[in-house]
Write a protein that holds these residues in place. Structure first.
Motif, PDB file in Angstrom:
ATOM      1  N   GLN A  63      68.675  33.526 -43.102  1.00 11.24           N
ATOM      2  CA  GLN A  63      69.187  34.855 -42.767  1.00 11.24           C
ATOM      3  C   GLN A  63      70.714  34.876 -42.769  1.00 11.24           C
ATOM      4  O   GLN A  63      71.312  35.838 -43.255  1.00 11.24           O
ATOM      5  N   GLU A  64      71.337  33.803 -42.304  1.00  5.76           N
ATOM      6  CA  GLU A  64      72.798  33.731 -42.338  1.00  5.76           C
ATOM      7  C   GLU A  64      73.297  33.711 -43.779  1.00  5.76           C
ATOM      8  O   GLU A  64      74.271  34.369 -44.138  1.00  5.76           O
ATOM      9  N   ARG A  65      72.602  32.947 -44.627  1.00  3.40           N
ATOM     10  CA  ARG A  65      73.005  32.877 -46.034  1.00  3.40           C
ATOM     11  C   ARG A  65      72.763  34.211 -46.730  1.00  3.40           C
ATOM     12  O   ARG A  65      73.574  34.659 -47.529  1.00  3.40           O
ATOM     13  N   LEU A  66      71.647  34.861 -46.413  1.00  5.28           N
ATOM     14  CA  LEU A  66      71.339  36.166 -46.980  1.00  5.28           C
ATOM     15  C   LEU A  66      72.421  37.177 -46.611  1.00  5.28           C
ATOM     16  O   LEU A  66      72.880  37.950 -47.459  1.00  5.28           O
ATOM     17  N   GLU A  67      72.848  37.145 -45.368  1.00  3.31           N
ATOM     18  CA  GLU A  67      73.914  38.050 -44.938  1.00  3.31           C
ATOM     19  C   GLU A  67      75.208  37.760 -45.693  1.00  3.31           C
ATOM     20  O   GLU A  67      75.912  38.679 -46.113  1.00  3.31           O
ATOM     21  N   ALA A  68      75.507  36.483 -45.922  1.00  5.66           N
ATOM     22  CA  ALA A  68      76.711  36.114 -46.681  1.00  5.66           C
ATOM     23  C   ALA A  68      76.612  36.602 -48.127  1.00  5.66           C
ATOM     24  O   ALA A  68      77.612  37.055 -48.702  1.00  5.66           O
ATOM     25  N   LEU A  69      75.422  36.520 -48.723  1.00  7.98           N
ATOM     26  CA  LEU A  69      75.237  37.005 -50.086  1.00  7.98           C
ATOM     27  C   LEU A  69      75.455  38.519 -50.165  1.00  7.98           C
ATOM     28  O   LEU A  69      76.071  39.023 -51.104  1.00  7.98           O
ATOM     29  N   ILE A  70      74.953  39.241 -49.178  1.00  5.11           N
ATOM     30  CA  ILE A  70      75.145  40.693 -49.136  1.00  5.11           C
ATOM     31  C   ILE A  70      76.623  41.010 -48.919  1.00  5.11           C
ATOM     32  O   ILE A  70      77.183  41.880 -49.586  1.00  5.11           O
ATOM     33  N   SER A  87      58.132  45.180 -46.613  1.00  9.81           N
ATOM     34  CA  SER A  87      58.828  43.955 -46.214  1.00  9.81           C
ATOM     35  C   SER A  87      59.876  44.211 -45.128  1.00  9.81           C
ATOM     36  O   SER A  87      60.801  45.009 -45.320  1.00  9.81           O
ATOM     37  N   HIS A  88      59.743  43.492 -44.015  1.00  5.69           N
ATOM     38  CA  HIS A  88      60.726  43.607 -42.934  1.00  5.69           C
ATOM     39  C   HIS A  88      62.064  43.007 -43.347  1.00  5.69           C
ATOM     40  O   HIS A  88      63.121  43.505 -42.959  1.00  5.69           O
ATOM     41  N   VAL A  89      62.037  41.962 -44.145  1.00  5.57           N
ATOM     42  CA  VAL A  89      63.275  41.332 -44.610  1.00  5.57           C
ATOM     43  C   VAL A  89      64.030  42.291 -45.525  1.00  5.57           C
ATOM     44  O   VAL A  89      65.248  42.465 -45.392  1.00  5.57           O
ATOM     45  N   CYS A  90      63.327  42.943 -46.433  1.00  5.88           N
ATOM     46  CA  CYS A  90      63.976  43.898 -47.335  1.00  5.88           C
ATOM     47  C   CYS A  90      64.541  45.089 -46.556  1.00  5.88           C
ATOM     48  O   CYS A  90      65.619  45.597 -46.886  1.00  5.88           O
ATOM     49  N   ALA A  91      63.838  45.527 -45.525  1.00  4.24           N
ATOM     50  CA  ALA A  91      64.349  46.614 -44.680  1.00  4.24           C
ATOM     51  C   ALA A  91      65.633  46.172 -43.990  1.00  4.24           C
ATOM     52  O   ALA A  91      66.602  46.938 -43.906  1.00  4.24           O
ATOM     53  N   TRP A  92      65.666  44.935 -43.505  1.00  5.13           N
ATOM     54  CA  TRP A  92      66.876  44.391 -42.883  1.00  5.13           C
ATOM     55  C   TRP A  92      68.024  44.338 -43.900  1.00  5.13           C
ATOM     56  O   TRP A  92      69.164  44.662 -43.570  1.00  5.13           O
ATOM     57  N   GLU A  95      69.357  47.810 -44.344  1.00  7.06           N
ATOM     58  CA  GLU A  95      70.072  48.195 -43.123  1.00  7.06           C
ATOM     59  C   GLU A  95      71.435  47.505 -43.059  1.00  7.06           C
ATOM     60  O   GLU A  95      72.444  48.123 -42.749  1.00  7.06           O
ATOM     61  N   ARG A  96      71.458  46.220 -43.359  1.00  7.53           N
ATOM     62  CA  ARG A  96      72.713  45.454 -43.332  1.00  7.53           C
ATOM     63  C   ARG A  96      73.685  45.965 -44.391  1.00  7.53           C
ATOM     64  O   ARG A  96      74.877  46.088 -44.151  1.00  7.53           O
ATOM     65  N   THR A  97      73.163  46.290 -45.560  1.00  7.11           N
ATOM     66  CA  THR A  97      73.989  46.845 -46.641  1.00  7.11           C
ATOM     67  C   THR A  97      74.659  48.130 -46.188  1.00  7.11           C
ATOM     68  O   THR A  97      75.856  48.323 -46.381  1.00  7.11           O
ATOM     69  N   GLU A  98      73.877  49.003 -45.580  1.00  3.94           N
ATOM     70  CA  GLU A  98      74.410  50.271 -45.110  1.00  3.94           C
ATOM     71  C   GLU A  98      75.440  50.069 -43.999  1.00  3.94           C
ATOM     72  O   GLU A  98      76.490  50.716 -43.998  1.00  3.94           O
ATOM     73  N   LEU A 100      77.410  47.634 -43.615  1.00 11.71           N
ATOM     74  CA  LEU A 100      78.631  47.091 -44.214  1.00 11.71           C
ATOM     75  C   LEU A 100      79.285  48.097 -45.170  1.00 11.71           C
ATOM     76  O   LEU A 100      80.310  47.791 -45.775  1.00 11.71           O
ATOM     77  N   GLN A 101      78.685  49.279 -45.298  1.00 16.55           N
ATOM     78  CA  GLN A 101      79.167  50.346 -46.169  1.00 16.55           C
ATOM     79  C   GLN A 101      79.301  49.891 -47.624  1.00 16.55           C
ATOM     80  O   GLN A 101      80.250  50.219 -48.324  1.00 16.55           O
ATOM     81  N   LYS A 102      78.313  49.123 -48.052  1.00 14.47           N
ATOM     82  CA  LYS A 102      78.254  48.666 -49.442  1.00 14.47           C
ATOM     83  C   LYS A 102      77.547  49.723 -50.283  1.00 14.47           C
ATOM     84  O   LYS A 102      76.739  50.495 -49.780  1.00 14.47           O
ATOM     85  N   LYS A 103      77.835  49.717 -51.569  1.00 15.32           N
ATOM     86  CA  LYS A 103      77.145  50.618 -52.494  1.00 15.32           C
ATOM     87  C   LYS A 103      75.691  50.178 -52.574  1.00 15.32           C
ATOM     88  O   LYS A 103      75.392  49.025 -52.859  1.00 15.32           O
ATOM     89  N   LEU A 104      74.778  51.106 -52.304  1.00 18.73           N
ATOM     90  CA  LEU A 104      73.345  50.834 -52.279  1.00 18.73           C
ATOM     91  C   LEU A 104      72.692  51.640 -53.405  1.00 18.73           C
ATOM     92  O   LEU A 104      72.808  52.861 -53.451  1.00 18.73           O
ATOM     93  N   LEU A 105      72.034  50.934 -54.325  1.00 21.30           N
ATOM     94  CA  LEU A 105      71.445  51.591 -55.494  1.00 21.30           C
ATOM     95  C   LEU A 105      69.937  51.356 -55.534  1.00 21.30           C
ATOM     96  O   LEU A 105      69.484  50.238 -55.776  1.00 21.30           O
TER      97      LEU A 105
END
Length: 176
Positions: A63-70, A87-92, A95-98, A100-105
């Motif tokens: 999860q820490e690495r996933l957050e770093a990738l995002i 998927s709960h992981v995909c929902a996370w 949520e994390r993308t949003e 961080l105000q990243k472009k979400l497509l």
């Protein structure tokens, strides 16, 4: 000393211009074949696209690495399918993308009923990459979306409209 600082700034500016746009792809494992194809196609078009499966090592805190990738991505493409929605992981990830105000497509691969989509995805315009759709056309639309800074374009338009009004009003001086 000033020349050294200017040289470092020039190198930094050049490398930031030359850096490829980084795209993290969020997907359900059941959509791995499609997601790998998408990453390969984006990389072939000059983007730096990646998946968690290839970029998280065994034994690494995922999860820490996933957050770093995002965090290191410029944009996040979310491969929409019924399995992703479950998927709960995909929902996370979304949520994390949003947060961080990243472009979400949202990239529709396998259709999902509108009522089943989370609001953060349902509010966005989709890119269609379903089996019956033209993959190259969808990929082109994705490339344009990745290369377009919508906020900058809207700001540019707003400033242009204000300049037109100011010019049309005879360029009055501001009071102050």
């Amino acid at each position: 000393m000033d020349a050294a600082i200017a040289a470092k700034a020039a190198v930094a500016a050049t490398s930031s211009r030359d850096r490829k746009t980084r795209v993290f792809i969020s997907y359900s494992r059941k959509d791995s074949v499609f997601s790998n194809r998408l990453v390969d196609a984006l990389n072939a078009r000059g983007f730096e696209a990646y998946l968690d499966k290839k970029d998280i090592l065994p034994g690494e805190p995922w999860q820490e690495r996933l957050e770093a990738l995002i965090l290191s991505a410029d944009a996040i493409g979310i491969v929409i399918s019924p399995d992703l929605i479950a998927s709960h992981v995909c929902a996370w990830e979304a949520e994390r993308t949003e947060s961080l105000q990243k472009k979400l497509l949202p990239l529709v691969y396998r259709p999902v009923a509108d009522a089943d989509l989370p609001p953060r995805l349902a509010r966005l315009n989709y890119i269609l990459l379903r089996d019956g759709d033209d993959f190259d056309a969808g990929l082109s639309a994705l490339a344009v979306a990745l290369d377009t800074d919508i906020a900058w374009i809207r700001q540019h338009t707003r400033i242009g409209e204000l300049a037109q009004r100011w010019d049309g009003a005879g360029r009055p001086a501001s009071g102050g």
